[in-house]
Design a protein around this motif. Structure first.
Motif: not given
Length: 122
Positions: A3-31
């Motif tokens: 969980d500590a490693e994920w807390a550091v890595a998560r903000p570095l990953l791109p935010v999926p387009g559907w979460m930014r309001g750009r449309g599309g389907q949610p991704e099927a797999y967790c980053h």
């Protein structure tokens, strides 16, 4: 990944387009699952198709990796993590010098050794 490693890595990953309001389907797999699979692959040196069943399908993991690589996110991810590690060690985030080992540097054509030609016995 802890969980500590994920807390550091998560903000570095791109935010999926559907979460930014750009449309599309949610991704099927967790980053996190995708990143775990990529780390497993790198750590164990397995081939993409030999990914264990505990991870998302290899083709989905590869598709994410390829997308991140093509958008230069893999390099950015590496550079940001390197900067954090360097800052924790009390150093500047960006390296200021490099070392070139003469054993591993390529020779220029003018510095390549020439083979001696023997004319004895001709």
């Amino acid at each position: 990944m802890t969980d500590a490693e994920w807390a550091v890595a998560r903000p570095l990953l791109p935010v999926p387009g559907w979460m930014r309001g750009r449309g599309g389907q949610p991704e099927a797999y967790c980053h996190r699952a995708i990143l775990d699979a990529i780390r497993y692959l790198v750590d164990n040196g397995v081939k993409w198709r030999a990914m264990p069943a505990d991870f998302p399908p290899w083709d989905r993991v590869y598709a994410f990796f390829r997308r991140w690589r093509d958008h230069v996110l893999v390099r950015e991810f590496h550079d940001r993590l390197r900067g954090r590690v360097r800052q924790r060690a009390g150093r500047d985030a960006e390296p200021t010098a490099g070392v070139i080992d003469s054993q591993s540097s390529r020779r220029t054509p003018s510095s390549a050794p020439t083979a001696a030609v023997s004319t004895a016995g001709s």
